[in-house]
Design an enzyme around this catalytic site. Structure first.
Site, PDB file in Angstrom:
ATOM      1  N   HIS A   1     -14.277  26.071 -22.624  1.00  0.00           N
ATOM      2  CA  HIS A   1     -15.471  26.955 -23.644  1.00  0.00           C
ATOM      3  C   HIS A   1     -16.592  26.279 -23.553  1.00  0.00           C
ATOM      4  CE1 HIS A   1     -10.872  27.791 -25.749  1.00  0.00           C
ATOM      5  NE2 HIS A   1     -11.058  28.422 -24.823  1.00  0.00           N
TER       6      HIS A   1
ATOM      7  N   LYS B   1      -0.679  37.047 -33.535  1.00  0.00           N
ATOM      8  CA  LYS B   1      -0.489  35.385 -32.804  1.00  0.00           C
ATOM      9  C   LYS B   1      -0.121  34.636 -33.278  1.00  0.00           C
ATOM     10  CE  LYS B   1      -2.161  34.068 -28.917  1.00  0.00           C
ATOM     11  NZ  LYS B   1      -3.186  34.436 -28.217  1.00  0.00           N
TER      12      LYS B   1
ATOM     13  N   ARG C   1     -12.097  32.101 -14.546  1.00  0.00           N
ATOM     14  CA  ARG C   1     -11.083  30.771 -14.236  1.00  0.00           C
ATOM     15  C   ARG C   1     -10.607  31.177 -12.378  1.00  0.00           C
ATOM     16  NH1 ARG C   1      -8.487  29.030 -19.998  1.00  0.00           N
ATOM     17  NH2 ARG C   1      -8.718  31.516 -19.878  1.00  0.00           N
TER      18      ARG C   1
HETATM   19  P1  ADP Z   1      -7.932  30.540 -23.805  1.00  0.00           P
HETATM   20  O1  ADP Z   1      -6.441  30.618 -24.649  1.00  0.00           O
HETATM   21  O2  ADP Z   1      -6.426  31.023 -21.874  1.00  0.00           O
HETATM   22  O3  ADP Z   1      -8.020  29.588 -23.672  1.00  0.00           O
HETATM   23  P2  ADP Z   1      -9.676  31.749 -25.220  1.00  0.00           P
HETATM   24  O4  ADP Z   1      -9.122  33.107 -25.101  1.00  0.00           O
HETATM   25  O5  ADP Z   1      -9.319  30.970 -26.670  1.00  0.00           O
HETATM   26  O6  ADP Z   1      -8.049  31.519 -24.187  1.00  0.00           O
HETATM   27  O7  ADP Z   1     -10.748  32.324 -24.360  1.00  0.00           O
HETATM   28  C1  ADP Z   1     -12.321  33.077 -24.370  1.00  0.00           C
HETATM   29  C2  ADP Z   1     -12.336  32.864 -23.284  1.00  0.00           C
HETATM   30  O8  ADP Z   1     -12.910  31.353 -22.475  1.00  0.00           O
HETATM   31  C3  ADP Z   1     -10.867  33.303 -21.971  1.00  0.00           C
HETATM   32  O9  ADP Z   1     -11.575  35.053 -21.651  1.00  0.00           O
HETATM   33  C4  ADP Z   1     -12.457  33.127 -21.083  1.00  0.00           C
HETATM   34  O10 ADP Z   1     -13.170  33.615 -20.480  1.00  0.00           O
HETATM   35  C5  ADP Z   1     -12.957  31.712 -21.802  1.00  0.00           C
HETATM   36  N1  ADP Z   1     -12.221  30.337 -21.391  1.00  0.00           N
HETATM   37  C6  ADP Z   1     -11.140  30.161 -21.274  1.00  0.00           C
HETATM   38  N2  ADP Z   1     -10.447  28.403 -21.143  1.00  0.00           N
HETATM   39  C7  ADP Z   1     -11.623  28.759 -19.783  1.00  0.00           C
HETATM   40  C8  ADP Z   1     -11.940  27.657 -18.965  1.00  0.00           C
HETATM   41  N3  ADP Z   1     -10.878  26.440 -18.613  1.00  0.00           N
HETATM   42  N4  ADP Z   1     -13.027  27.465 -18.427  1.00  0.00           N
HETATM   43  C9  ADP Z   1     -13.960  28.438 -18.030  1.00  0.00           C
HETATM   44  N5  ADP Z   1     -13.607  29.952 -18.948  1.00  0.00           N
HETATM   45  C10 ADP Z   1     -12.953  29.585 -19.979  1.00  0.00           C
END
Ligand code: ADP
Length: 159
Positions: free
Chosen positions: A17, A41, A90
């Protein structure tokens, strides 16, 4: 002013993130990290805790603000003068759903979505996997920011 939003659950924030947030902060005038409030959730951290962690780890970027939202992201965008959503991609598995959401958001409100390819160091990372690994005592250092490690330990010791 080019203001964009990085939406998500951030339960908890990971280095994946943070990589997207920091790269977006170099491209746009202001980045709003918006934590989705989803009462249906079950989460490990409360929305307030997730926001606190995000504020702490993004404080180094002067143009990043952290907020919360519920309901439609396009409504949040309209209220806050945001013209685009920034998302990290990803793997191909992210693509189908992300494309549907992007097209829906554009058709509803002309809100654009900009996709950034993930940093290969973090392409396997998700918050749910971090929760799972941490739950069984696995080492998540290097995968989440330092302050999150302590919070994870403390939360999991409570349960
Ligand atoms: P998660 O629980 O899959 O980490 P989130 O809803 O918290 O998902 O993530 C928000 C957004 O952050 C995702 O839609 C994605 O665009 C981005 N994201 C999450 N993890 C990654 C990563 N490892 N690399 C790049 N972008 C990411």
């Amino acid at each position: 002013m080019r203001r964009v939003v990085c939406p998500g659950s951030f339960d908890p924030v990971t280095n994946g993130h943070l990589d997207i947030i920091s790269r977006a902060s170099r491209l746009y005038d202001e980045v709003i990290v918006a934590v989705l409030i989803n009462i249906t959730k079950k989460s490990l951290f409360t929305v307030d805790e997730r926001i606190e962690m995000l504020r702490e780890v993004s404080a180094q970027y002067g143009n990043v603000r952290v907020d919360r939202f519920h309901g439609l992201l396009v409504d949040f965008c309209e209220t806050n003068g945001i013209s685009a959503v920034v998302k990290g991609l990803r793997a191909v598995s992210d693509f189908d759903y992300e494309m549907q959401m992007a097209q829906m958001n554009y058709s509803m409100a002309k809100v654009e979505t900009m996709f950034m390819t993930t940093n290969p160091l973090y392409s396997f990372l998700s918050s749910s996997l971090i929760r799972e690994v941490a739950k069984y005592g696995g080492d998540v250092s290097g995968l989440v920011p330092e302050p999150v490690i302590g919070r994870l330990r403390a939360r999991l010791a409570e349960s």
